[in-house]
Design a protein around this motif. Structure first.
Motif, short mmCIF file in Angstrom:
data_model
loop_
_atom_site.label_atom_id
_atom_site.label_comp_id
_atom_site.label_asym_id
_atom_site.label_seq_id
_atom_site.Cartn_x
_atom_site.Cartn_y
_atom_site.Cartn_z
N GLN A 115 -14.65 19.30 13.18
CA GLN A 115 -15.19 20.35 14.02
C GLN A 115 -14.91 19.85 15.43
O GLN A 115 -15.59 18.94 15.92
CB GLN A 115 -16.67 20.55 13.77
CG GLN A 115 -17.21 21.77 14.46
CD GLN A 115 -18.50 22.23 13.81
OE1 GLN A 115 -19.21 21.47 13.17
NE2 GLN A 115 -18.80 23.50 14.00
N GLY A 116 -13.84 20.40 16.01
CA GLY A 116 -13.34 19.83 17.25
C GLY A 116 -12.77 18.46 16.93
O GLY A 116 -12.03 18.31 15.97
N CYS A 161 0.82 -1.22 0.00
CA CYS A 161 0.00 0.00 0.00
C CYS A 161 0.85 1.26 0.00
O CYS A 161 1.98 1.27 0.49
CB CYS A 161 -0.90 0.04 1.23
SG CYS A 161 -2.00 -1.37 1.38
N ARG A 162 0.22 2.31 -0.54
CA ARG A 162 0.77 3.67 -0.50
C ARG A 162 -0.36 4.60 -0.11
O ARG A 162 -1.48 4.45 -0.59
CB ARG A 162 1.32 4.08 -1.85
CG ARG A 162 2.56 3.33 -2.20
CD ARG A 162 3.12 3.81 -3.51
NE ARG A 162 4.46 3.26 -3.55
CZ ARG A 162 5.52 3.91 -3.92
NH1 ARG A 162 5.42 5.14 -4.35
NH2 ARG A 162 6.70 3.36 -3.89
N ALA A 163 -0.04 5.55 0.72
CA ALA A 163 -1.05 6.53 1.14
C ALA A 163 -0.45 7.93 1.11
O ALA A 163 0.75 8.11 1.32
CB ALA A 163 -1.55 6.22 2.54
N THR A 164 -1.31 8.88 0.84
CA THR A 164 -0.93 10.29 0.90
C THR A 164 -2.00 11.01 1.71
O THR A 164 -3.19 10.82 1.47
CB THR A 164 -0.86 10.91 -0.50
OG1 THR A 164 0.07 10.16 -1.29
CG2 THR A 164 -0.39 12.36 -0.44
N TYR A 165 -1.55 11.79 2.68
CA TYR A 165 -2.45 12.59 3.50
C TYR A 165 -2.04 14.05 3.34
O TYR A 165 -0.86 14.38 3.48
CB TYR A 165 -2.34 12.22 4.98
CG TYR A 165 -2.68 10.79 5.26
CD1 TYR A 165 -3.98 10.42 5.56
CD2 TYR A 165 -1.70 9.79 5.25
CE1 TYR A 165 -4.31 9.10 5.83
CE2 TYR A 165 -2.02 8.48 5.52
CZ TYR A 165 -3.31 8.14 5.81
OH TYR A 165 -3.63 6.83 6.08
N ASN A 166 -3.00 14.89 3.07
CA ASN A 166 -2.75 16.32 2.94
C ASN A 166 -3.65 17.03 3.95
O ASN A 166 -4.86 17.07 3.77
CB ASN A 166 -3.03 16.78 1.51
CG ASN A 166 -2.70 18.23 1.30
OD1 ASN A 166 -1.97 18.84 2.08
ND2 ASN A 166 -3.24 18.80 0.25
N VAL A 167 -3.04 17.57 5.01
CA VAL A 167 -3.78 18.32 6.02
C VAL A 167 -3.86 19.77 5.56
O VAL A 167 -2.84 20.39 5.27
CB VAL A 167 -3.11 18.22 7.41
CG1 VAL A 167 -3.87 19.05 8.43
CG2 VAL A 167 -3.02 16.77 7.85
N VAL A 168 -5.08 20.29 5.49
CA VAL A 168 -5.31 21.65 5.00
C VAL A 168 -5.86 22.50 6.14
O VAL A 168 -6.96 22.22 6.64
CB VAL A 168 -6.31 21.65 3.81
CG1 VAL A 168 -6.52 23.05 3.29
CG2 VAL A 168 -5.83 20.72 2.70
N GLY A 169 -5.09 23.51 6.53
CA GLY A 169 -5.56 24.43 7.56
C GLY A 169 -5.80 23.81 8.92
O GLY A 169 -6.45 24.41 9.76
N GLY A 170 -5.34 22.60 9.14
CA GLY A 170 -5.52 21.94 10.43
C GLY A 170 -6.90 21.35 10.64
O GLY A 170 -7.09 20.55 11.54
N THR A 171 -7.88 21.71 9.82
CA THR A 171 -9.26 21.23 10.03
C THR A 171 -9.78 20.38 8.88
O THR A 171 -10.93 19.93 8.93
CB THR A 171 -10.23 22.41 10.23
OG1 THR A 171 -10.19 23.24 9.07
CG2 THR A 171 -9.86 23.22 11.46
#
Length: 166
Positions: free
Chosen positions: A96-97, A62-72
């Motif tokens: 949201q929280g 497996c390969r995964a990519t995670y892109n966190v945008v603005g922390g939320t």
């Protein structure tokens, strides 16, 4: 005396500048650590096992990519394959929280649906559903290691993947 005053003012400005930079970086760090997606951002790869409804199981890569945008917000792509099986999951999640909601899809089977659950402390627990399909998905991250677990009552019964950040 004028030289002494100029040196004192110059030194004071340098100290104030360094203090402001430290304060801003601490504030940015605190804002990022408040995100339930801290630790997920980046590219990951690894292997695991997929268990199917007929009782068989196969090793998968497996390969995964995670892109966190603005922390939320979190955009995720997870591609896994074995010698005879593959799946391509993607999701778009908002928090949201510590509560998360979003959409997901599995491209090779043309399945799309919604998800909801919780996130925080290096773990995301969600229930995903679509017409004729439902599963529990748990992502647990500790440092550069991640465990992905999926369980359902469909063709794919259980998936367990150990990954490391690339």
């Amino acid at each position: 005396m004028t030289s002494f005053s100029a040196n004192l003012i110059g030194h004071t400005l340098k100290v104030a500048t360094v203090g402001a930079i430290l304060m801003l970086s601490a504030t940015a760090s605190q804002a990022q650590s408040a995100s339930p997606f801290v630790g997920f951002d980046g590219s990951w790869s690894g292997s695991g096992t997929v268990s199917l409804s007929d009782g068989s199981s196969e090793q998968i890569r497996c390969r995964a990519t995670y892109n966190v945008v603005g922390g939320t917000a979190l955009k995720q792509s997870l591609r896994c394959a074995s010698d005879s099986y593959k799946f391509e999951l993607s999701s778009d999640v908002k928090s949201q929280g510590n509560q998360v909601t979003g959409t997901w899809g599995e491209a090779s089977r043309n399945i799309f649906g919604n998800l909801q659950g919780s996130a925080g402390g290096g773990q995301i627990d969600v229930f995903v559903e679509a017409a004729g399909f439902a599963a529990n998905l748990t992502l647990t991250t500790k440092g550069n290691k991640q465990l992905v677990s999926i369980s359902s009552k469909g063709q794919i019964r259980d998936v367990s993947i150990n990954m490391i950040r690339s």
